[in-house]
Design a protein around this motif. Structure first.
Motif: not given
Ligand code: VJV
Ligand code: CA
Ligand code: ZN
Length: 406
Positions: A1-5, A41-49, A348-355, A357-362
């Protein structure tokens, strides 16, 4: 659901230890390890791990730090705290390093340009040794991933402390993790290109390799004449004519791009891509170290440029396109919410992901850092206020590029 590849065709490693967040340079000191907390917080919030291999950094050893730094300085850094500082100042081999007081000095300086005075650039604070050896350990682990071929890109946002000298702290930098990394790289790679987009001149790295033709240093920075108070923008070096130590084999292997205040996205991108492109063409590096200081962003507390996160990130994207082994480091950055945005976007861009724009504030632990309307609540948007008048007019690109031909 995070859509990160995970990226296809290359591996990215991420090196960090949350213990660096506990450190405080002092109440109003501009360097805030809190920016690293927000970045995490942002890196983990977006699921970049899920797109990288993440490693918990361990402290560097004193022996590793001695590969560049003076052994007395390394011992001092390993032992010093606000409690031990006065006694250590009395020790003869350390006292020999107390600088002469100059009229400009507003604070009392101890050995190695360290100080317990509140206004000092390089204060001695609680937990300082832990912090220094940890950010250095993270950079060395990242370097090891690259030189052993286990990763193609390695990231350490807590590193990039480009002002530290062999036996002196300078400009919030104590251990020069960049120099230590490049020394390790030279065991494996014939040539290393160092690129520095922090708003300050990367003087410590340039100085360390001024006689070394296998390392080319290239810094983009604010540079200008003396101001009303008789000061230059820190550290005051990095003139266009500084190209490495004259009369040594290192001559012509340092490049400096001095820039006036207020440079915007379009001007910076043109300058960065033409000069960096030419440097890569001429030098043919086997690996690249990119210091991504985020104080070159518009609205930075110390910086004087007007870059947007998108343009800052385009520098990273441009360098990544070479597909050379790449070490990505942090550096300056004094408006924490923007530092976190930039470094998350660049992860994100070094891992070829486009995030999105809306920061996952929740999801993130401290949403209020990003949810203030006045600051914009998106990742890249809105553009920052143009806080500095654009003094750049026409940059003499032709002239700068000609400097590269040797
Ligand atoms: O400009 C300077 C040196 C001085 C002497 C020392 N006083 C404190 C400031 C003027 C001439 N130093 C710069 C250092 C910038 C370092 C940038 C580091 C990096 O981004 O390139 C890489 C991490 C400077 N600019 C602003 C300050 N120092 C500053 C230091 C403080 C402060 C406010 C501003 C130190 C303590 C406190 N406030 C409480
Ligand atoms: Ca720079
Ligand atoms: Zn800086």
């Amino acid at each position: 659901e995070h859509g990160i590849t995970r990226p296809k065709g290359h591996k990215v490693s991420f090196h960090y230890n949350s213990r660096v967040e506990d450190m405080h340079f002092g109440k109003t000191h501009p360097m805030k390890p809190w920016r690293l907390t927000l970045t995490k917080h942002l890196v983990l919030g977006y699921g970049l791990q899920y797109a990288m291999d993440t490693y918990e950094a361990v402290a560097a050893g004193k022996d590793q730090v001695r590969a560049f730094h003076d052994p007395d300085y390394v011992d001092f850094l390993a032992e010093v705290s606000p409690d031990t500082f006065p006694a250590l100042c009395e020790v003869e081999r350390y006292a020999a390093h107390i600088p002469e007081r100059t009229p400009q000095d507003t604070v009392d300086l101890g050995p190695f340009n360290l100080s317990t005075s509140p206004g000092a650039d390089c204060p001695v604070f609680d937990g300082m040794s832990t912090y220094l050896f940890l950010y250095t350990g993270a950079t060395l682990a990242a370097t090891n991933q690259l030189v052993t071929g286990q990763s193609d890109v390695a990231i350490n946002w807590s590193g990039g402390l480009h002002h530290a000298h062999k036996s002196e702290a300078s400009g919030f930098c104590y251990i020069n993790d960049i120099v230590l990394s490049i020394i390790d790289m030279l065991r494996v790679y014939p040539r290393v290109l160092y690129i520095d987009i922090d708003v300050h001149h990367g003087d410590g790295v340039e100085e360390a390799f001024q006689r070394q033709p296998r390392v080319m240093t290239l810094s983009y920075h604010r540079y200008g004449p003396y101001d009303e108070t008789g000061h230059r923008f820190f550290p005051g070096s990095g003139h266009l004519n500084d190209v490495g130590l004259k009369g040594t084999v290192g001559e012509h292997f340092a490049l400096n791009v001095p820039i006036a205040s207020g440079i915007d996205d379009r001007q910076y991108t043109t300058l960065f891509q033409s000069v960096t492109g030419r440097a890569i063409e001429a030098f043919k590096p086997s690996a690249i170290v990119l210091q991504c200081g985020a104080d070159s962003l518009g609205g930075d507390r110390l910086g004087q440029f007007n870059l947007n996160i998108k343009a800052h990130g385009e520098c990273v994207a441009f360098v990544k396109k070479t597909r050379l082994p790449l070490l990505i480091l942090g550096g300056g950055g004094y408006t924490a919410r923007n530092v976190a945005r930039a470094w998350c976007h660049e992860t994100a861009l070094t891992t070829d992901n486009t995030l999105p724009e809306k920061i996952p504030l929740d999801i993130i632990p401290r949403p209020e850092a990003f949810s203030r309307k006045s600051h914009g609540n998106g990742l890249l948007f809105p553009p920052f206020p143009r806080t500095h008048p654009n003094d750049c007019k026409d940059i003499d690109l032709e002239f700068m590029i000609k400097k590269l031909d040797h």
